[in-house]
Design a protein around this motif. Structure first.
Motif, PDB file in Angstrom:
ATOM      1  N   GLU A 226       0.832  -1.192   0.000  1.00 12.47           N
ATOM      2  CA  GLU A 226       0.000   0.000   0.000  1.00 12.47           C
ATOM      3  C   GLU A 226       0.874   1.252   0.000  1.00 12.47           C
ATOM      4  O   GLU A 226       2.036   1.227   0.422  1.00 12.47           O
ATOM      5  CB  GLU A 226      -0.920   0.022   1.227  1.00 12.47           C
ATOM      6  N   THR A 227       0.297   2.345  -0.477  1.00 14.51           N
ATOM      7  CA  THR A 227       0.987   3.632  -0.444  1.00 14.51           C
ATOM      8  C   THR A 227       1.030   4.145   0.987  1.00 14.51           C
ATOM      9  O   THR A 227       0.013   4.173   1.687  1.00 14.51           O
ATOM     10  CB  THR A 227       0.281   4.653  -1.343  1.00 14.51           C
ATOM     11  N   GLN A 228       2.213   4.547   1.424  1.00 16.58           N
ATOM     12  CA  GLN A 228       2.396   5.069   2.768  1.00 16.58           C
ATOM     13  C   GLN A 228       2.426   6.604   2.740  1.00 16.58           C
ATOM     14  O   GLN A 228       2.965   7.199   1.804  1.00 16.58           O
ATOM     15  CB  GLN A 228       3.702   4.549   3.369  1.00 16.58           C
ATOM     16  N   SER A 229       1.835   7.224   3.762  1.00 10.64           N
ATOM     17  CA  SER A 229       1.835   8.686   3.885  1.00 10.64           C
ATOM     18  C   SER A 229       2.484   9.085   5.195  1.00 10.64           C
ATOM     19  O   SER A 229       2.278   8.430   6.223  1.00 10.64           O
ATOM     20  CB  SER A 229       0.403   9.227   3.820  1.00 10.64           C
ATOM     21  N   TRP A 230       3.273  10.153   5.153  1.00  2.06           N
ATOM     22  CA  TRP A 230       3.932  10.627   6.364  1.00  2.06           C
ATOM     23  C   TRP A 230       4.282  12.095   6.191  1.00  2.06           C
ATOM     24  O   TRP A 230       4.047  12.696   5.139  1.00  2.06           O
ATOM     25  CB  TRP A 230       5.187   9.813   6.641  1.00  2.06           C
ATOM     26  N   GLN A 231       4.832  12.682   7.250  1.00  2.00           N
ATOM     27  CA  GLN A 231       5.254  14.078   7.222  1.00  2.00           C
ATOM     28  C   GLN A 231       6.732  14.183   7.558  1.00  2.00           C
ATOM     29  O   GLN A 231       7.242  13.437   8.397  1.00  2.00           O
ATOM     30  CB  GLN A 231       4.436  14.924   8.212  1.00  2.00           C
TER      31      GLN A 231
END
Length: 598
Positions: free
Chosen positions: A208-213
């Motif tokens: 899955e595509t991972q999202s972070w800052q």
């Protein structure tokens, strides 16, 4: 405690004893130089180093050699960390370790503490992991074995001026005990899925595509601050993840067998590359206690009375079982505030499924609780769960085991010589009761001996409590605490107790990789190690010079149930008494608050 937990504990102890008995025969033979081929080999190595293989030393020269040898180890580990950016086997191009962190890590691995205030896979190159950390895992464990063997010689010899050759003892412990065990164990671990490679870190595509800052950086690589003074964060996303790999199995083997505890990965034995299954978890737990248990039988062989070894092993096992029962029951009960509605929280309320916070699903509560007790009963900092997430009572058990001086099996060598110190205290107390000069294993326990016993017992608590006080009253110390109140105090107390008693595990909530904590913990680790070793070696020299006495009518038998009970009482009362006020401010208060009526 559940039936399955009892079966797990019983099976663990049965297998442990079955493995420790034959290992003790081997250790006793090689440490006393009774294997002719090995003695010839080590004699050649010692001659190359300019050391007379057969020249024995008094306790002072033995202690001086041991301390200087370990001090050189500190310098070597410090230098490798500071220079790693320009050395080979650094596939990730990791920079040099900061001066304060390198200082802390050098003392940590030399003293068999293996406290880590950094992420191993993001800080240390492969060369540093192997040449600095893994090598010291061997040498620090060999130091513990050498000290306990010297003390056993003190009990076994009479009217002698020497307690052995420190260089021969270190060589034998390293080459004939630790190295072959670690070699076999590393192969077994690698075959069971533990990573062992020199390949660079691997980039893989996630499902899955991972999202972070991430903080936005300026041209100088510093975070850009917004109007509120906080770093400006940018949203990122992607389907690529970097997996850290390296020579893990080889370091893991000696980390466990030597009760070192420093992990290749920051997550330690909770990481799937370091502890992939329930089977590897079971083997790692057995390996932590293997040599400490075997040394109890070595004691019996050394003094010619196996009952003495069984007595100490019985005291250790009794304390260990009580600790496992309390910790496991507390974690299985969980948080009463999370009990189903309508259940009296002060009666029999339990959290459905128990307290799984901070634990791996592949291990569960029972294996995690047993691992936590084993690693803190021994001088091992390996963890497969975060102790910071245990219940107050469940987290208090590892803390108390550390504060007892880690004599419940304990570290390699350090556990047995710590328990023997308490045994001398026990016979001294018994002697006071009947007005007779105390004796233990045929030796009179006199004024000098009790002074050394007092130093060995009191120096570590003094360093721990003074260090804790400094941490909670100074701004740099308070800055690292992540939780307010009693739990935050427990974080600091656990860290200093772990450092002073050379355990190395952490509550995982304290931000300790700062100059303040790196320097403070480094000093406490050194005191906790050699502040005990030097008095123990002085004790060995004193005992070796005494005549051996035959048991008389007033001699306290030190192999029966009465002595075991007396020994347990001394360990619990004297070993823990120094910490009771501090414990009352931390886990005790937290437990009472948790279980108080809402």
């Amino acid at each position: 405690m559940s039936a399955s937990a009892w079966w797990q504990l019983s099976g663990f102890l049965v297998v442990l004893l079955a493995l420790a008995w034959p290992l003790a025969r081997w250790m006793h033979a090689v440490m006393e130089g009774r294997v002719a081929l090995l003695r010839r080999l080590e004699g050649g190595l010692l001659r190359l180093a300019g050391v007379p293989a057969d020249a024995e030393q008094g306790w002072l020269r033995y202690a001086l050699g041991l301390v200087l040898f370990n001090a050189l180890g500190v310098l070597a580990v410090y230098a490798l960390q500071r220079l790693q950016a320009g050395l080979p086997l650094n596939p990730q191009g990791l920079p040099a370790v900061s001066a304060d962190s390198a200082f802390n890590t050098a003392i940590s691995f030399v003293t068999n503490t293996n406290w880590q205030g950094y992420g191993g896979e993001s800080t240390m190159s492969d060369l540093t992991q192997m040449l600095a950390l893994t090598v010291q895992n061997f040498l620090s464990a060999a130091t513990g074995i050498a000290v306990v063997i010297a003390l056993l010689r003190g009990f076994a010899r009479h009217s002698a001026q020497a307690i052995g050759n420190v260089w021969a003892d270190l060589t034998r412990a390293t080459l004939w005990v630790l190295l072959p065990l670690s070699f076999v164990f590393a192969i077994v671990l690698a075959g069971m899925g533990v990573v062992q490679t020199f390949k660079p870190y691997q980039d893989v595509t996630t499902v899955e595509t991972q999202s972070w800052q991430e903080p936005r950086l300026d041209a100088q690589g510093q975070p850009v601050l917004g109007a509120d003074g906080q770093p400006v964060m940018d949203d990122k996303s992607g389907r690529t993840q970097t997996l850290a790999v390296g020579p893990v199995a080889s370091q893991l083997a000696i980390k466990m067998l030597g009760t070192n505890g420093g992990g290749f990965f920051n997550a330690n034995s909770a990481h799937p590359f370091e502890n992939p299954s329930a089977a590897t978890n079971a083997l790692q737990m057995l390996s932590i206690f293997l040599i400490p248990a075997a040394l109890c039988f070595v004691l019996g062989r050394q003094v010619g009375d196996m009952r003495q070894g069984w007595a100490l092993l019985g005291a250790m096992t009794a304390l260990f079982i009580v600790a496992v029962v309390i910790a496991t029951a507390a974690e299985q009960a969980g948080n009463p505030r999370l009990a189903p509605l309508g259940v009296d929280a002060l009666a029999s309320a339990t959290q459905p499924g128990g307290n799984m916070e901070g634990k791996e699903l592949r291990f569960g509560i029972e294996a995690s609780s047993l691992f936590a007790v084993i690693t803190t009963a021994a001088s091992c900092g390996a963890v497969n769960a975060m102790h910071d997430s245990f219940t107050p009572l469940g987290g208090a058990v590892p803390l108390v085991l550390i504060q007892l001086g880690e004599v419940v099996f304990g570290g390699v060598g350090s556990g047995l010589y710590g328990m023997l110190v308490f045994a001398l205290l026990a016979v001294f107390v018994a002697g006071l009761m009947i007005g007779r000069t105390p004796e233990y294993l045929g030796k009179k326990v006199e004024a000098f001996d009790m002074k050394m016993v007092s130093l060995a017992i009191l120096l570590t608590p003094l360093a721990v409590l003074v260090g804790t006080a400094l941490a909670v009253v100074t701004d740099p110390g308070k800055a690292g605490i992540s939780a307010p109140g009693a739990h935050g105090f427990s974080q600091v107390l656990y860290a200093l107790s772990s450092a002073g008693n050379n355990n190395g595990s952490a509550f995982a909530g304290l931000s300790a990789n700062t100059p303040f904590y790196n320097l403070l913990l480094g000093v406490v680790m050194w005191i906790g190690r050699f502040g005990v070793i030097v008095p123990v070696l002085a004790l060995a020299g004193s005992l070796a010079g005494k005549k051996r006495l035959s048991p008389g009518e007033g001699t306290l038998p030190t192999h029966g149930p009465l002595f075991v009970v007396l020994l347990i009482g001394c360990v619990v009362l004297v070993g823990l008494l120094n910490y009771v006020p501090a414990l009352a401010l931390g886990p005790v208060v937290e437990h009472l608050i948790l279980w108080s009526a809402s």
